[in-house]
Design a protein around this motif. Structure first.
Motif, PDB file in Angstrom:
ATOM      1  N   CYS A  43       0.855  -1.185   0.000  1.00 53.93           N
ATOM      2  CA  CYS A  43       0.000   0.000   0.000  1.00 53.93           C
ATOM      3  C   CYS A  43       0.896   1.242   0.000  1.00 53.93           C
ATOM      4  CB  CYS A  43      -0.906  -0.015   1.224  1.00 53.93           C
ATOM      5  SG  CYS A  43      -1.960   1.419   1.354  1.00 53.93           S
ATOM      6  N   ARG A  44       0.715   2.083  -1.014  1.00 61.09           N
ATOM      7  CA  ARG A  44       1.540   3.293  -1.119  1.00 61.09           C
ATOM      8  C   ARG A  44       1.308   4.240   0.046  1.00 61.09           C
ATOM      9  NH1 ARG A  44      -0.163   5.576  -6.360  1.00 61.09           N
ATOM     10  NH2 ARG A  44      -0.713   3.557  -7.120  1.00 61.09           N
ATOM     11  N   LEU A  45       0.078   4.312   0.496  1.00 63.33           N
ATOM     12  CA  LEU A  45      -0.234   5.225   1.584  1.00 63.33           C
ATOM     13  C   LEU A  45       0.330   4.718   2.910  1.00 63.33           C
ATOM     14  CD1 LEU A  45      -3.870   6.143   0.565  1.00 63.33           C
ATOM     15  CD2 LEU A  45      -1.781   7.390   0.115  1.00 63.33           C
ATOM     16  N   CYS A  46       0.398   3.407   3.076  1.00 62.81           N
ATOM     17  CA  CYS A  46       1.027   2.851   4.289  1.00 62.81           C
ATOM     18  C   CYS A  46       2.532   3.107   4.276  1.00 62.81           C
ATOM     19  CB  CYS A  46       0.767   1.352   4.401  1.00 62.81           C
ATOM     20  SG  CYS A  46      -0.891   0.944   4.914  1.00 62.81           S
ATOM     21  N   GLN A  47       3.149   3.016   3.109  1.00 61.03           N
ATOM     22  CA  GLN A  47       4.586   3.245   3.012  1.00 61.03           C
ATOM     23  C   GLN A  47       4.944   4.678   3.359  1.00 61.03           C
ATOM     24  OE1 GLN A  47       5.618   2.075  -0.952  1.00 61.03           O
ATOM     25  NE2 GLN A  47       5.814  -0.088  -0.407  1.00 61.03           N
ATOM     26  N   HIS A  48       4.089   5.640   2.970  1.00 64.18           N
ATOM     27  CA  HIS A  48       4.343   7.050   3.274  1.00 64.18           C
ATOM     28  C   HIS A  48       3.722   7.478   4.597  1.00 64.18           C
ATOM     29  CE1 HIS A  48       6.184   7.608  -0.588  1.00 64.18           C
ATOM     30  NE2 HIS A  48       5.103   7.194  -1.224  1.00 64.18           N
ATOM     31  N   LYS A  49       3.114   6.509   5.295  1.00 67.11           N
ATOM     32  CA  LYS A  49       2.478   6.742   6.604  1.00 67.11           C
ATOM     33  C   LYS A  49       1.437   7.858   6.531  1.00 67.11           C
ATOM     34  CE  LYS A  49       6.097   4.650   9.089  1.00 67.11           C
ATOM     35  NZ  LYS A  49       7.309   4.638   9.670  1.00 67.11           N
ATOM     36  N   THR A  50       0.601   7.779   5.506  1.00 72.74           N
ATOM     37  CA  THR A  50      -0.481   8.741   5.327  1.00 72.74           C
ATOM     38  C   THR A  50      -1.673   8.291   6.156  1.00 72.74           C
ATOM     39  OG1 THR A  50       0.257   9.071   3.070  1.00 72.74           O
ATOM     40  CG2 THR A  50      -1.926   9.875   3.610  1.00 72.74           C
ATOM     41  N   GLU A  51      -2.218   9.203   6.955  1.00 73.75           N
ATOM     42  CA  GLU A  51      -3.350   8.842   7.797  1.00 73.75           C
ATOM     43  C   GLU A  51      -4.678   9.320   7.234  1.00 73.75           C
ATOM     44  OE1 GLU A  51      -2.822   9.689  11.879  1.00 73.75           O
ATOM     45  OE2 GLU A  51      -0.820   8.823  11.928  1.00 73.75           O
ATOM     46  N   ASN A  57      -6.581  16.594  -3.241  1.00 70.99           N
ATOM     47  CA  ASN A  57      -5.322  16.083  -3.781  1.00 70.99           C
ATOM     48  C   ASN A  57      -5.624  15.276  -5.044  1.00 70.99           C
ATOM     49  OD1 ASN A  57      -2.754  15.238  -4.202  1.00 70.99           O
ATOM     50  ND2 ASN A  57      -2.485  14.291  -2.196  1.00 70.99           N
ATOM     51  N   VAL A  60      -3.175  12.312  -6.526  1.00 70.63           N
ATOM     52  CA  VAL A  60      -3.316  10.955  -5.975  1.00 70.63           C
ATOM     53  C   VAL A  60      -4.617  10.328  -6.442  1.00 70.63           C
ATOM     54  CG1 VAL A  60      -3.583   9.642  -3.833  1.00 70.63           C
ATOM     55  CG2 VAL A  60      -1.891  11.457  -3.973  1.00 70.63           C
ATOM     56  N   HIS A  83      -7.194   2.129   3.815  1.00 68.23           N
ATOM     57  CA  HIS A  83      -6.856   3.225   2.914  1.00 68.23           C
ATOM     58  C   HIS A  83      -7.748   3.224   1.673  1.00 68.23           C
ATOM     59  CE1 HIS A  83      -2.833   3.709   5.024  1.00 68.23           C
ATOM     60  NE2 HIS A  83      -3.473   4.848   5.156  1.00 68.23           N
TER      61      HIS A  83
END
Length: 104
Positions: A43-51, A57, A60, A83
């Motif tokens: 998951c790209r959002l997990c890798q960038h720690k997006t909450e 945006n 994305v 996510h």
């Protein structure tokens, strides 16, 4: 006249079933079919720690929509379930605010 089916083998590797496993070489070793092992997508959002995912945006969100403006599935995008739900709500909100199209 009765036919006898006793001559058929039913062990592993026989062509009449009954055994486990797939295709085998002459040596009895299992054969690799030559298919490359697929990597699991992260998951790209997990890798960038997006909450949170913001509906403004568009960079994305537009990447997570097809050319027909459909949402890309989790299987194709590689998102985790939490996510994917956030992205789904953000896309719907952006559509209502007329930032993304409903139909491509």
């Amino acid at each position: 006249m009765q036919r006898s089916f006793q001559s058929r083998q039913s062990g592993p590797g026989s062509r009449f079933g009954g055994g486990r496993g797939g295709p085998r070489d002459r040596d009895g070793k299992s054969r690799d079919m030559g298919h490359p092992r697929l990597r699991t997508k992260k998951c790209r959002l997990c890798q960038h720690k997006t909450e949170s995912v913001d509906y403004k945006n568009l960079a994305v969100l537009s990447r997570l929509c097809t050319s027909q403006a459909k949402m890309v599935s989790r299987k194709r995008s590689g998102m985790c379930a939490p996510h994917q739900r956030l992205v789904q709500k953000a896309i719907k909100q952006a559509r209502i605010m007329a930032l993304l199209p409903f139909v491509g």
